[in-house]
Design an enzyme around this catalytic site. Structure first.
Site, PDB file in Angstrom:
ATOM      1  N   GLY A 133     -56.502   4.007  44.982  1.00  0.00           N
ATOM      2  CA  GLY A 133     -55.913   5.046  45.118  1.00  0.00           C
ATOM      3  C   GLY A 133     -55.269   5.790  43.897  1.00  0.00           C
ATOM      4  O   GLY A 133     -54.439   5.220  43.234  1.00  0.00           O
ATOM      5  N   SER A 134     -55.592   6.733  43.240  1.00  0.00           N
ATOM      6  CA  SER A 134     -55.209   7.193  42.020  1.00  0.00           C
ATOM      7  C   SER A 134     -55.578   8.611  41.529  1.00  0.00           C
ATOM      8  O   SER A 134     -56.071   9.342  42.481  1.00  0.00           O
ATOM      9  CB  SER A 134     -55.711   6.110  40.877  1.00  0.00           C
ATOM     10  OG  SER A 134     -57.163   5.885  41.118  1.00  0.00           O
ATOM     11  N   ARG A 135     -55.625   8.868  40.121  1.00  0.00           N
ATOM     12  CA  ARG A 135     -55.587  10.237  39.696  1.00  0.00           C
ATOM     13  C   ARG A 135     -56.338  10.175  38.258  1.00  0.00           C
ATOM     14  O   ARG A 135     -55.817   9.361  37.596  1.00  0.00           O
ATOM     15  CB  ARG A 135     -54.375  10.967  39.942  1.00  0.00           C
ATOM     16  CG  ARG A 135     -54.270  12.239  39.319  1.00  0.00           C
ATOM     17  CD  ARG A 135     -53.257  13.094  39.578  1.00  0.00           C
ATOM     18  NE  ARG A 135     -52.623  13.865  38.705  1.00  0.00           N
ATOM     19  CZ  ARG A 135     -51.325  14.558  38.675  1.00  0.00           C
ATOM     20  NH1 ARG A 135     -50.706  14.128  39.786  1.00  0.00           N
ATOM     21  NH2 ARG A 135     -50.992  15.290  37.532  1.00  0.00           N
TER      22      ARG A 135
ATOM     23  N   MET B  11     -58.010  10.836  43.894  1.00  0.00           N
ATOM     24  CA  MET B  11     -58.553   9.864  44.436  1.00  0.00           C
ATOM     25  C   MET B  11     -58.082   9.112  45.373  1.00  0.00           C
ATOM     26  O   MET B  11     -56.858   8.466  45.301  1.00  0.00           O
ATOM     27  CB  MET B  11     -59.432   8.822  43.466  1.00  0.00           C
ATOM     28  CG  MET B  11     -60.230   9.237  42.365  1.00  0.00           C
ATOM     29  SD  MET B  11     -60.728   8.101  41.283  1.00  0.00           S
ATOM     30  CE  MET B  11     -59.271   8.085  40.180  1.00  0.00           C
TER      31      MET B  11
END
Length: 240
Positions: free
Chosen positions: A197-199, A109
């Site tokens: 902002g990540s996953r 993301m």
């Protein structure tokens, strides 16, 4: 007074277009709005810069409704974003799922994606484990092991043992999860959010084949990433 009225008008427009906003974003939106108001009082051009950042804050924390496919056996994307990798990997050790390889789908993301996370299947949560760690770029392979994460294991109604993991990224500094062991859940339900902002990694059970390809974009709560009732082999995609 004109500045205040203009600011209120802009905020009303932002809220009408971007609502609903996830409750995690309310305090940030208020903070951005107050700073923007002060910037207007200092110098009007600075105020308009503040408006842009306030609009971005509202955009980041947007929480749209989704239409989730409800057929038995489906595994749904837990996040909006880019399918960064489709590979085999060992699930996080803290979940006690063994050391054999499982299909893993990683969804990255960026700061412009919806960051609200959703449950990938109907079933029961069996384990939740938070692990502190680093804040490496979430699109790096080693982020799955080294970064701060929240790992969730569940048993689906079809009896599949799967896991999904919220992973903090380079900018992200907080993982929010509202899910607990023993909780009954439905596919597409909201369970948390990651800032900024990540996953999210999804580990599938034996027999489940990934139905998304690297480079494909997913819609959290809508995109089917695996199907326990399908005999289709793992999908591969091509940019065209």
């Amino acid at each position: 007074m004109k500045i205040c009225k203009g600011f209120e008008s802009v905020m009303d427009t932002i809220m009408s277009v971007l609502t609903p906003i996830h409750r995690e974003g309310h305090k940030y939106l208020v903070l951005f709005a107050l700073v923007t108001l002060l910037l207007f009082l200092v110098w009007t051009p600075l105020g308009w810069i503040g408006v842009i950042f306030t609009a971005w804050c509202a955009y980041f924390f947007r929480d749209p409704d989704r239409v989730t496919p409800t057929r038995a056996g489906l595994i749904i994307a837990p996040a909006d974003g880019l399918v960064q990798s489709v590979t085999e990997a060992i699930p996080p050790a803290e979940l006690g799922m063994g050391e054999h390889l499982r299909p893993r789908i990683s969804i990255f993301m960026n700061v412009f994606d919806v960051h609200v996370n959703r449950v990938p299947a109907d079933g029961e949560i069996t384990q939740v484990a938070y692990t502190p760690g680093k804040f490496l770029n979430a699109d790096l392979e080693k982020a799955s092991e080294d970064n701060e994460r929240n790992s969730i294991r569940m048993t689906t109604l079809a009896g599949k043992d799967i896991a999904f993991v919220q992973i903090a990224g380079l900018v992200a500094r907080r993982i929010v999860s509202e899910i607990e062991p023993g909780q009954k859940v439905l596919a597409g339900e909201r369970f948390g959010i990651i800032r900024f902002g990540s996953r999210v990694d999804v580990y599938l059970d034996e027999g489940l084949k990934p139905l998304v390809s690297v480079g494909q974009r997913t819609i959290g709560g809508e995109t089917v990433i695996a199907d326990g009732q399908s005999e289709e082999p793992q999908r591969h995609g091509a940019v065209r």
